[in-house]
Design an enzyme around this catalytic site. Structure first.
Site, PDB file in Angstrom:
ATOM      1  CE1 TYR A  13      -3.891  -2.268   0.455  1.00  0.00           C
ATOM      2  CE2 TYR A  13      -2.552  -3.314   2.140  1.00  0.00           C
ATOM      3  CZ  TYR A  13      -3.652  -3.322   1.317  1.00  0.00           C
ATOM      4  OH  TYR A  13      -4.526  -4.379   1.340  1.00  0.00           O
ATOM      5  CG  ASN A  25     -10.628  -3.521  -7.809  1.00  0.00           C
ATOM      6  OD1 ASN A  25     -11.120  -3.198  -8.884  1.00  0.00           O
ATOM      7  ND2 ASN A  25      -9.734  -4.491  -7.705  1.00  0.00           N
ATOM      8  CB  CYS A  85      -7.105  -4.883  -5.227  1.00  0.00           C
ATOM      9  SG  CYS A  85      -8.615  -5.837  -5.066  1.00  0.00           S
ATOM     10  CG  HIS A  86      -5.383 -10.893  -5.769  1.00  0.00           C
ATOM     11  ND1 HIS A  86      -6.023 -10.495  -6.929  1.00  0.00           N
ATOM     12  CD2 HIS A  86      -4.379 -11.706  -6.147  1.00  0.00           C
ATOM     13  CE1 HIS A  86      -5.434 -11.064  -7.961  1.00  0.00           C
ATOM     14  NE2 HIS A  86      -4.423 -11.806  -7.517  1.00  0.00           N
ATOM     15  CD  GLU A  94      -1.955 -13.691  -9.130  1.00  0.00           C
ATOM     16  OE1 GLU A  94      -0.965 -12.995  -8.834  1.00  0.00           O
ATOM     17  OE2 GLU A  94      -3.034 -13.200  -9.442  1.00  0.00           O
TER      18      GLU A  94
END
Length: 175
Positions: A118, A140, A148-149, A175
């Site tokens: 952030y 979002n 945003c994750h 991911e």
């Protein structure tokens, strides 16, 4: 149907296209204008009856077939199977404020499998407030698409996530 989606639909001039799909995480509703995909409502308050009511009351403005960006639907299916390709359809971020759009545009630059903080995003957009970046991420309209994750606290902890921290951890592990 959540109120944010209804507000987003009211902001759109012209036709709004809806597509519904599913994944191992549940059902989703994807919304697009002629300019691009602008909303992904995922497994929250999605109700078939509410979608039908919205369509019935739209005077032909909301279209539940002929989604103009079929590649977006295909991408979501691939994403939930571990796909790594960038989102292939145009994105319309006009539901947000100028500040929110700046945050979301920076979030789009975080590569698949990567993370940012952030505070780093705050520095990139020229604001001292990591909290404001977190608040913008919380609004979002395109989770997974605007990833945003992939944003965590400076100490490496997860921070918040609208669909829950377990989902955020699962997405990062996938991911």
């Amino acid at each position: 149907m959540s109120f944010p989606l209804i507000r987003a639909l009211k902001l759109r001039p012209g036709r709004v296209f809806l597509a519904e799909g599913g994944s191992q995480y549940g059902k989703y509703l994807l919304a697009a204008s002629e300019r691009g995909v602008f909303w992904l409502e995922f497994n929250r308050t999605l109700r078939d009856g509410a979608v039908r009511k919205l369509i019935d009351q739209s005077n032909g403005r909301v279209i539940y077939n002929d989604f103009p960006f079929p590649q977006a639907i295909a991408w979501l299916g691939e994403f939930f199977q571990g796909g790594k390709s960038p989102f292939p359809a145009p994105i319309d971020l006009n539901t947000g404020t100028d500040f929110q759009r700046k945050v979301w545009e920076e979030v789009l630059n975080i590569p698949h499998g990567g993370v940012s903080t952030y505070s780093r995003l705050a520095g990139l957009i020229g604001t001292p407030s990591a909290r404001a970046v977190g608040t913008a991420n919380g609004k979002n309209p395109l989770p997974f698409i605007v990833p945003c994750h992939r944003v965590v606290r400076a100490d490496g902890s997860m921070g918040g996530y609208g669909m829950g921290i377990p989902m955020k951890i699962g997405l990062l592990e996938m991911e």
